[in-house]
Design a protein around this motif. Structure first.
Motif, PDB file in Angstrom:
ATOM      1  N   PHE A  76      52.486  -0.814  27.121  1.00  0.00           N
ATOM      2  CA  PHE A  76      51.075  -0.526  26.881  1.00  0.00           C
ATOM      3  C   PHE A  76      50.798  -0.429  25.384  1.00  0.00           C
ATOM      4  N   TYR A  77      51.567   0.392  24.704  1.00  0.00           N
ATOM      5  CA  TYR A  77      51.302   0.621  23.280  1.00  0.00           C
ATOM      6  C   TYR A  77      51.448  -0.648  22.444  1.00  0.00           C
ATOM      7  N   SER A  78      52.444  -1.448  22.748  1.00  0.00           N
ATOM      8  CA  SER A  78      52.743  -2.594  21.886  1.00  0.00           C
ATOM      9  C   SER A  78      51.908  -3.829  22.213  1.00  0.00           C
ATOM     10  N   ASN A  79      51.253  -3.870  23.360  1.00  0.00           N
ATOM     11  CA  ASN A  79      50.445  -5.029  23.727  1.00  0.00           C
ATOM     12  C   ASN A  79      49.017  -4.975  23.187  1.00  0.00           C
ATOM     13  N   LEU A  80      48.634  -3.864  22.599  1.00  0.00           N
ATOM     14  CA  LEU A  80      47.277  -3.736  22.074  1.00  0.00           C
ATOM     15  C   LEU A  80      47.156  -4.455  20.732  1.00  0.00           C
ATOM     16  N   THR A  81      46.060  -5.174  20.548  1.00  0.00           N
ATOM     17  CA  THR A  81      45.779  -5.833  19.272  1.00  0.00           C
ATOM     18  C   THR A  81      44.347  -5.552  18.866  1.00  0.00           C
ATOM     19  N   GLY A  82      44.085  -5.649  17.567  1.00  0.00           N
ATOM     20  CA  GLY A  82      42.746  -5.369  17.059  1.00  0.00           C
ATOM     21  C   GLY A  82      41.791  -6.514  17.306  1.00  0.00           C
ATOM     22  N   LEU A  83      40.503  -6.192  17.317  1.00  0.00           N
ATOM     23  CA  LEU A  83      39.462  -7.209  17.513  1.00  0.00           C
ATOM     24  C   LEU A  83      39.113  -7.797  16.146  1.00  0.00           C
ATOM     25  N   LYS A  84      39.869  -8.805  15.748  1.00  0.00           N
ATOM     26  CA  LYS A  84      39.688  -9.427  14.438  1.00  0.00           C
ATOM     27  C   LYS A  84      38.263  -9.934  14.271  1.00  0.00           C
ATOM     28  N   ASP A  85      37.658  -9.563  13.149  1.00  0.00           N
ATOM     29  CA  ASP A  85      36.287  -9.956  12.782  1.00  0.00           C
ATOM     30  C   ASP A  85      35.230  -9.323  13.688  1.00  0.00           C
ATOM     31  N   GLY A  86      35.632  -8.358  14.522  1.00  0.00           N
ATOM     32  CA  GLY A  86      34.658  -7.611  15.299  1.00  0.00           C
ATOM     33  C   GLY A  86      33.993  -6.542  14.461  1.00  0.00           C
ATOM     34  N   THR A  99      57.205   1.122  30.508  1.00  0.00           N
ATOM     35  CA  THR A  99      55.764   1.053  30.756  1.00  0.00           C
ATOM     36  C   THR A  99      54.977   1.567  29.554  1.00  0.00           C
ATOM     37  N   ALA A 100      55.432   2.673  28.974  1.00  0.00           N
ATOM     38  CA  ALA A 100      54.745   3.221  27.803  1.00  0.00           C
ATOM     39  C   ALA A 100      54.793   2.236  26.640  1.00  0.00           C
ATOM     40  N   HIS A 101      55.956   1.668  26.373  1.00  0.00           N
ATOM     41  CA  HIS A 101      56.081   0.749  25.243  1.00  0.00           C
ATOM     42  C   HIS A 101      55.261  -0.518  25.473  1.00  0.00           C
ATOM     43  N   ILE A 117      49.661   7.422  15.953  1.00  0.00           N
ATOM     44  CA  ILE A 117      50.625   6.460  16.470  1.00  0.00           C
ATOM     45  C   ILE A 117      51.736   7.198  17.199  1.00  0.00           C
ATOM     46  N   ALA A 118      52.043   6.770  18.403  1.00  0.00           N
ATOM     47  CA  ALA A 118      53.158   7.340  19.158  1.00  0.00           C
ATOM     48  C   ALA A 118      54.426   6.598  18.759  1.00  0.00           C
ATOM     49  N   VAL A 119      55.185   7.171  17.832  1.00  0.00           N
ATOM     50  CA  VAL A 119      56.430   6.537  17.385  1.00  0.00           C
ATOM     51  C   VAL A 119      57.392   6.502  18.576  1.00  0.00           C
ATOM     52  N   PRO A 120      57.859   5.322  18.977  1.00  0.00           N
ATOM     53  CA  PRO A 120      58.652   5.216  20.210  1.00  0.00           C
ATOM     54  C   PRO A 120      59.882   6.115  20.201  1.00  0.00           C
ATOM     55  N   VAL A 121      60.226   6.619  21.361  1.00  0.00           N
ATOM     56  CA  VAL A 121      61.400   7.467  21.505  1.00  0.00           C
ATOM     57  C   VAL A 121      62.632   6.678  21.085  1.00  0.00           C
ATOM     58  N   ASP A 177      42.177   5.327   8.984  1.00  0.00           N
ATOM     59  CA  ASP A 177      42.791   4.550  10.053  1.00  0.00           C
ATOM     60  C   ASP A 177      43.887   3.706   9.420  1.00  0.00           C
ATOM     61  N   PHE A 178      44.894   3.365  10.191  1.00  0.00           N
ATOM     62  CA  PHE A 178      45.960   2.519   9.680  1.00  0.00           C
ATOM     63  C   PHE A 178      46.194   1.365  10.638  1.00  0.00           C
ATOM     64  N   HIS A 179      46.700   0.263  10.116  1.00  0.00           N
ATOM     65  CA  HIS A 179      47.127  -0.852  10.952  1.00  0.00           C
ATOM     66  C   HIS A 179      48.539  -0.579  11.455  1.00  0.00           C
ATOM     67  N   VAL A 180      48.770  -0.821  12.734  1.00  0.00           N
ATOM     68  CA  VAL A 180      50.106  -0.708  13.316  1.00  0.00           C
ATOM     69  C   VAL A 180      50.707  -2.110  13.297  1.00  0.00           C
ATOM     70  N   LEU A 181      51.618  -2.356  12.347  1.00  0.00           N
ATOM     71  CA  LEU A 181      52.135  -3.707  12.154  1.00  0.00           C
ATOM     72  C   LEU A 181      53.193  -4.079  13.177  1.00  0.00           C
ATOM     73  N   ALA A 182      53.995  -3.105  13.600  1.00  0.00           N
ATOM     74  CA  ALA A 182      55.043  -3.377  14.592  1.00  0.00           C
ATOM     75  C   ALA A 182      55.631  -2.052  15.041  1.00  0.00           C
ATOM     76  N   GLN A 183      56.331  -2.081  16.173  1.00  0.00           N
ATOM     77  CA  GLN A 183      57.037  -0.910  16.673  1.00  0.00           C
ATOM     78  C   GLN A 183      58.163  -1.380  17.576  1.00  0.00           C
TER      79      GLN A 183
END
Length: 566
Positions: free
Chosen positions: A331-341, A327-329, A506-510, A475-481
């Protein structure tokens, strides 16, 4: 032609005037001193700002200048960090103790002054000395400039929701005991919502946060995890959330019934009051990715009450299991940035400074004739790339950088770990050849405007655990996890270079990894550390020294006259 030139000049003057007019100077005064309050059947003395827990909410607009006069009337040294603020050319105001300033000693004061540029959303402020942020914290809300709108439907009301931890003890005593024994600090006795533990705790029936809503209206909940040592699951019974921002960076709308939030992170969600009129519990409890380590397994809750509700029996949400990694992963991994927002920054595609950084726990030798409470009778420790960070004591890193003072730090933080091994293999967790990292004040030096990519790799040394890593100044971009050991051939194919989420924590996955990327366009010294307070004194940290740029507008100015001295 002359007429057109005159019109253009007039238009530029009007534009500049309107931009200046939309910016304001916002001024606050913080009196930090002891406060005695009743919680969990006892009176407890805490350190607080302006006599309240949480402390005052600061509200500004993008472009404003914030001035905060901090008077330390407490018995402890103190600094204030403005968590997530870029501090462009104002690194002296960032606040981490011995990184950008020496502490404000009892009886003294310091004025923080900085401009808020290219940021909108929810951030927060907190003490950055020992474990004082347990009670010295508050929300910092940045609204768009006048005339600018949110990139989502305007809510009917905005509500800060600050999740915290509570100890039935003096928090400095808790920190000092852990430091003396080399073990972990005692776990908290309760979690709180806006400073209130809620009715599941003893003597707390009247200490439950209540949010009153009207059916059909929409509420922007600005959720902040101010807890010291625990990630949290947060839910409201029978309601969904639409995530619209994280760490003051807009996201593509993401619908979920649960928010997962690590210490230091913020999450903005829209809550639609679309259920039958009644009462519903909001609740939070730990996401504990290392269950063999003691943690506070209690639950805090508040109540969402619809206007016109008559029932006195709120519905309770079903919370995830403490160790619900999927569930934690998700949530964290499904978020994406609002491009051009608003305030969107494209991903820098060329990398100048590639880094592979291991993050995890370890041990430090127990002194002779002492008894230590860490693993194997040693002192607990932590490191990044086998360097366990030790803060200086005579001068802050930023002062040493600005005035070119030697002997305070060494610019030798490595780009790669000294040894490659099976990082997430729990069979190696007690391998003594890997556990002891030297204590060092080592930093990474970066050229101005260079692009940094960090692969953050969790290790299984001592224990597998999710580590929330916070970078000051950027701020940093989270490219993948993902989970396991990072595999370049496999995992680089997963990089999102189009619309990744942007964060400052960033919550680095367990038992896993995360890849972040940012441009070092802000001269100064910027702390990077785990935002679990239990791990910070153990050394899970480093710092970036970003060199000055080529022009006066890209060079760090001198320190203010009232900068605290050691």
């Amino acid at each position: 032609m002359a007429h057109s030139t005159l019109l253009l000049a007039c238009a530029l003057v009007v534009l500049a005037s309107s931009t200046l007019a939309s910016a304001a100077i916002v001024e606050h005064t913080f009196h930090v001193k002891n406060l005695t309050i009743g919680r969990l059947c006892r009176q407890q003395t805490i350190t607080a700002v302006n006599g309240s827990l949480p402390g005052p909410t600061i509200r500004v607009h993008e472009g404003d200048t914030l001035i905060v006069h901090v008077f330390n009337k407490s018995p402890y040294n103190l600094t204030i960090h403005w968590h997530g603020i870029f501090q462009l050319l104002s690194a002296w105001a960032d606040g981490p103790s011995m990184i950008t300033q020496c502490p404000i000693t009892p009886g003294n004061s310091y004025t923080y002054k900085f401009r808020i540029v290219n940021q909108e959303g929810t951030l927060w402020w907190h003490a950055h000395f020992s474990m004082l942020r347990a009670t010295v914290h508050g929300a910092l809300i940045i609204r768009p400039r006048s005339g600018h709108k949110y990139p989502f439907p305007k809510p009917d009301k905005e509500v800060p929701i600050i999740l915290g931890e509570w100890w039935n003890a003096d928090i400095i005593d808790v920190a000092n005991q852990a430091q003396a024994t080399g073990g972990g600090p005692n776990t908290s006795d309760a979690y709180t919502i806006n400073g209130r533990p809620g009715d599941l705790y003893p003597c707390s029936q009247n200490q439950t946060y209540t949010l009153e809503v009207e059916k059909g209206k929409t509420y922007l909940l600005r959720i902040i995890n101010a807890a010291l040592n625990n990630q949290l699951f947060f839910k409201i019974a029978n309601h969904n959330f639409t995530v619209v921002a994280v760490d003051a960076c807009y996201t593509e709308p993401y619908v979920t019934d649960v928010v997962v939030i690590a210490p230091g992170q913020t999450t903005d969600v829209l809550l639609k009051a679309d259920q039958p009129v009644g009462s519903y519990y909001m609740a939070a409890r730990a996401y504990a990715s290392a269950p063999q380590i003691p943690f506070d397994n209690t639950t805090t809750r508040g109540i969402v009450v619809y206007d016109g509700a008559t029932t006195a029996n709120p519905l309770m949400p079903v919370l995830p299991a403490f160790n619900d990694n999927p569930t934690a992963h998700r949530f964290y991994s499904n978020l994406t940035g609002l491009k051009d927002g608003p305030q969107w920054v494209p991903v820098p595609l060329q990398v100048d400074e590639p880094m592979f950084v291991t993050v995890g726990l370890g041990l430090d030798r127990c002194p002779a004739n002492a008894t230590c409470q860490g693993l194997n009778g040693q002192r607990n420790s932590a490191s990044m790339n086998n360097h366990s960070f030790q803060a200086p004591t005579s001068l802050s890193l930023l002062q040493a950088f600005f005035f070119n003072v030697g002997g305070i730090f060494t610019p030798d933080f490595p780009d790669n770990p000294p040894l490659i091994f099976d990082f997430t293999n729990t069979a190696l967790s007690n391998d003594s050849s890997l556990l002891f990292a030297p204590k060092r004040t080592s930093v990474k030096t970066l050229k101005f405007n260079s692009t940094v990519e960090m692969i953050l790799q969790n290790t299984a040394l001592v224990v597998l655990e999710n580590h929330p890593m916070h970078v000051h100044g950027f701020d940093f971009h989270v490219l993948a996890q993902g989970f396991g050991n990072f595999d370049a051939a496999r995992d680089r194919q997963k990089f999102n270079l189009v619309n990744p989420q942007r964060r400052n924590t960033i919550a680095v996955p367990v038992g896993g990894w995360a890849v972040i990327r940012f441009r070092a366009n802000n001269p100064g010294v910027w702390f990077m550390h785990c935002h679990l307070d239990v791990h910070l004194p153990w050394g899970l940290a480093t710092a970036f020294v970003v060199e000055n740029g080529p022009t006066p507008s890209t060079r760090l100015p001198p320190p203010p006259a009232d900068l605290p001295q050691c």
